[in-house]
Write an enzyme that holds these catalytic residues in place. Structure first.
Site, PDB file in Angstrom:
ATOM      1  N   HIS A  85      76.031  38.855   6.707  1.00  0.00           N
ATOM      2  CA  HIS A  85      74.581  38.974   6.435  1.00  0.00           C
ATOM      3  C   HIS A  85      74.283  38.508   5.007  1.00  0.00           C
ATOM      4  O   HIS A  85      74.520  39.250   4.059  1.00  0.00           O
ATOM      5  CB  HIS A  85      74.121  40.429   6.614  1.00  0.00           C
ATOM      6  CG  HIS A  85      72.645  40.611   6.545  1.00  0.00           C
ATOM      7  ND1 HIS A  85      71.942  41.370   7.455  1.00  0.00           N
ATOM      8  CD2 HIS A  85      71.709  40.142   5.679  1.00  0.00           C
ATOM      9  CE1 HIS A  85      70.663  41.357   7.159  1.00  0.00           C
ATOM     10  NE2 HIS A  85      70.487  40.625   6.062  1.00  0.00           N
ATOM     11  N   HIS A  94      71.403  36.117   2.384  1.00  0.00           N
ATOM     12  CA  HIS A  94      70.195  35.315   2.145  1.00  0.00           C
ATOM     13  C   HIS A  94      70.555  34.289   1.078  1.00  0.00           C
ATOM     14  O   HIS A  94      70.856  34.662  -0.054  1.00  0.00           O
ATOM     15  CB  HIS A  94      69.045  36.195   1.659  1.00  0.00           C
ATOM     16  CG  HIS A  94      68.661  37.247   2.654  1.00  0.00           C
ATOM     17  ND1 HIS A  94      67.681  37.041   3.603  1.00  0.00           N
ATOM     18  CD2 HIS A  94      69.151  38.494   2.880  1.00  0.00           C
ATOM     19  CE1 HIS A  94      67.577  38.129   4.355  1.00  0.00           C
ATOM     20  NE2 HIS A  94      68.458  39.024   3.942  1.00  0.00           N
ATOM     21  N   LYS A 147      67.576  36.368  14.764  1.00  0.00           N
ATOM     22  CA  LYS A 147      67.223  37.534  13.950  1.00  0.00           C
ATOM     23  C   LYS A 147      65.852  38.054  14.340  1.00  0.00           C
ATOM     24  O   LYS A 147      64.879  37.292  14.398  1.00  0.00           O
ATOM     25  CB  LYS A 147      67.215  37.132  12.469  1.00  0.00           C
ATOM     26  CG  LYS A 147      66.847  38.259  11.489  1.00  0.00           C
ATOM     27  CD  LYS A 147      67.954  39.281  11.348  1.00  0.00           C
ATOM     28  CE  LYS A 147      67.542  40.468  10.489  1.00  0.00           C
ATOM     29  NZ  LYS A 147      67.731  40.257   9.070  1.00  0.00           N
ATOM     30  N   HIS A 149      66.662  43.741  12.141  1.00  0.00           N
ATOM     31  CA  HIS A 149      66.195  44.535  10.999  1.00  0.00           C
ATOM     32  C   HIS A 149      65.526  45.756  11.622  1.00  0.00           C
ATOM     33  O   HIS A 149      64.416  45.667  12.139  1.00  0.00           O
ATOM     34  CB  HIS A 149      65.221  43.740  10.125  1.00  0.00           C
ATOM     35  CG  HIS A 149      64.778  44.510   8.909  1.00  0.00           C
ATOM     36  ND1 HIS A 149      65.147  44.163   7.632  1.00  0.00           N
ATOM     37  CD2 HIS A 149      64.045  45.634   8.797  1.00  0.00           C
ATOM     38  CE1 HIS A 149      64.647  45.052   6.781  1.00  0.00           C
ATOM     39  NE2 HIS A 149      63.967  45.940   7.455  1.00  0.00           N
ATOM     40  N   HIS A 172      72.429  46.109   8.248  1.00  0.00           N
ATOM     41  CA  HIS A 172      72.310  46.933   7.021  1.00  0.00           C
ATOM     42  C   HIS A 172      71.847  48.357   7.307  1.00  0.00           C
ATOM     43  O   HIS A 172      70.797  48.789   6.842  1.00  0.00           O
ATOM     44  CB  HIS A 172      71.400  46.272   5.984  1.00  0.00           C
ATOM     45  CG  HIS A 172      70.134  45.655   6.490  1.00  0.00           C
ATOM     46  ND1 HIS A 172      69.249  46.307   7.300  1.00  0.00           N
ATOM     47  CD2 HIS A 172      69.607  44.426   6.278  1.00  0.00           C
ATOM     48  CE1 HIS A 172      68.244  45.503   7.558  1.00  0.00           C
ATOM     49  NE2 HIS A 172      68.432  44.361   6.952  1.00  0.00           N
ATOM     50  N   ASP A 197      74.077  41.585   2.702  1.00  0.00           N
ATOM     51  CA  ASP A 197      72.629  41.447   2.524  1.00  0.00           C
ATOM     52  C   ASP A 197      72.299  40.982   1.104  1.00  0.00           C
ATOM     53  O   ASP A 197      71.274  41.377   0.550  1.00  0.00           O
ATOM     54  CB  ASP A 197      71.895  42.753   2.853  1.00  0.00           C
ATOM     55  CG  ASP A 197      70.405  42.527   3.094  1.00  0.00           C
ATOM     56  OD1 ASP A 197      69.985  41.378   3.311  1.00  0.00           O
ATOM     57  OD2 ASP A 197      69.653  43.521   3.051  1.00  0.00           O
TER      58      ASP A 197
HETATM   59  O1  DOR Z   1      65.873  43.955   0.480  1.00  0.00           O
HETATM   60  C1  DOR Z   1      65.743  43.038   1.279  1.00  0.00           C
HETATM   61  N1  DOR Z   1      65.611  41.763   0.852  1.00  0.00           N
HETATM   62  N2  DOR Z   1      65.716  43.314   2.577  1.00  0.00           N
HETATM   63  C2  DOR Z   1      65.420  42.383   3.489  1.00  0.00           C
HETATM   64  O2  DOR Z   1      65.377  42.718   4.648  1.00  0.00           O
HETATM   65  C3  DOR Z   1      65.093  40.991   3.072  1.00  0.00           C
HETATM   66  C4  DOR Z   1      65.670  40.674   1.779  1.00  0.00           C
HETATM   67  C5  DOR Z   1      65.150  39.393   1.148  1.00  0.00           C
HETATM   68  O3  DOR Z   1      65.102  38.373   1.840  1.00  0.00           O
HETATM   69  O4  DOR Z   1      64.839  39.404  -0.050  1.00  0.00           O
HETATM   70 ZN    ZN Z   2      68.808  40.795   4.876  1.00  0.00          ZN
END
Ligand code: DOR
Ligand code: ZN
Length: 345
Positions: A14, A16, A100, A137, A175, A248
């Site tokens: 997971h 980003h 997702k 999520h 998460h 995450d």
């Molecule tokens: O804290 C988070 N940041 N939770 C999420 O679900 C998305 C993520 C983000 O893309 O910044």
């Molecule tokens: Zn995430």
């Protein structure tokens, strides 16, 4: 006391990675520690089709550089209008590993998410047929539900029903942050798994709110009470095989977090393995770290485990106060703290 720990090379289920200049600044941190990563699709605009996802994948490969064998595993962003045929085509072509589900307005980049899960049942039925994982999520967005209860209410109102309706659907509850979620996953059948972040193993909500408001401890789902953290630590380190590493990592510029309305997300990629290993050591479970980091994820995703290994050395490391990520200043999780393990490659 163990002084080195060598395990199969792990994957991060997971992440980003953002896009553009920031992608170039953050992706190498993930590629340094992990062989593969599940890449979240909540860009602006979101990744809702095959062509867009394939092009994004190519930008990630370019961003990590030619010397890296890092493999991004891509995901599709589900909306109310997602076409089941596009999902099946993209999965068969190897473009989407998973899809997702963001409930609309649950978090960063979720404005185009799903307004009512009933609307995407045709997509989910198709995913169950073809064995494609659904990554969730898991928070409700109702204004009358307290933010600290949103995950538990999602289980009660949405997830339990979804799994009863579609028992063949393979689900990763992403998460997880609560004892309710840990219990739910433990008691569920073989098609339900979960990821756990390092921050939810290390901090409870006091880290965010005691002594001043601390934006660098704020992410979604938000950290909960201490007993929830303890339940997550127990699940992660128990040897249970349907729980695995998913950081995450969610980088935001320092000035966008240190703001009147700060963004949700922690940048934990630079010291991810050190952070998790510290928890496993504290729990007396270093012998179970490899399963969590390197074996359980591939087993659930039906992918081979990695052939290479990585080594961690039991030495103190101090996490920098901030990183220059290709022109964007980002404060990492654990900034200024000392962790017990050093990633030696
Ligand atoms: O804290 C988070 N940041 N939770 C999420 O679900 C998305 C993520 C983000 O893309 O910044
Ligand atoms: Zn995430």
């Amino acid at each position: 006391m163990t002084q080195t720990l060598t395990i199969r090379r792990p994957d991060d289920w997971h992440v980003h990675l953002r896009d553009g200049a920031l992608l170039k600044g953050v992706a190498p941190h993930t590629a340094r520690q992990f062989a593969r990563a599940i890449v979240m699709p909540n860009l602006n605009p979101p990744m809702t089709d095959m062509a867009g996802v394939a092009a994004y994948r190519a930008r990630i490969v370019e961003a990590v550089g030619q010397g890296s064998d890092f493999a991004p595993l891509m995901t599709l962003y589900l909306t109310d209008d997602t076409d089941p045929d596009e999902v099946a085509r993209g999965h068969a072509a190897g473009v989407f590993v998973a899809a997702k589900l963001y409930p609309a307005h649950a978090t960063t980049g979720s404005a185009h998410g799903v307004t009512d899960i009933a609307r995407i049942y045709p997509v989910l039925e198709r995913m169950a047929e073809i064995g494609m994982p659904l990554l969730i999520h898991g928070e409700v967005t109702d204004a009358d539900v307290d933010i600290f209860d949103r995950e538990a209410v999602f289980i009660a109102r949405t997830l339990t029903r979804l799994i009863a309706d579609l028992p063949g659907l393979r689900v990763v509850f992403e998460h997880i942050t609560t004892a309710e979620a840990a219990d739910f996953v433990r008691d569920a059948g073989p098609n339900v798994a979960a990821t756990i972040t390092p921050q939810h193993l290390h901090i409870n909500r006091n880290a965010m709110l005691v002594g001043g408001i601390r934006p660098h401890a704020y992410c979604l789902p938000v950290a909960k009470r201490e007993h929830h953290r303890q339940a997550l630590r127990t699940l992660a380190t128990s040897g249970f095989d349907r729980v695995f590493l998913g950081t995450d990592t969610a980088p935001h510029a320092q000035h966008l977090k240190e703001a009147a309305c700060g963004c949700a997300g922690l940048f934990n990629a630079p010291f991810a393995l050190e952070s998790y290993a510290t928890v496993f050591e504290e729990e007396g479970a270093l012998d179970r770290f490899e399963a969590f980091a390197s074996r359980n994820g591939p087993a659930f995703y039906r992918l081979p485990v990695n052939t290479q290994t990585v080594t961690l050395v039991r030495e103190p490391v101090t996490v920098p106060a901030s990183y220059d990520c290709n022109g964007t200043t980002i404060v990492p999780f654990h900034a200024g703290e000392t962790l017990n393990w050093r990633f030696a490659g």
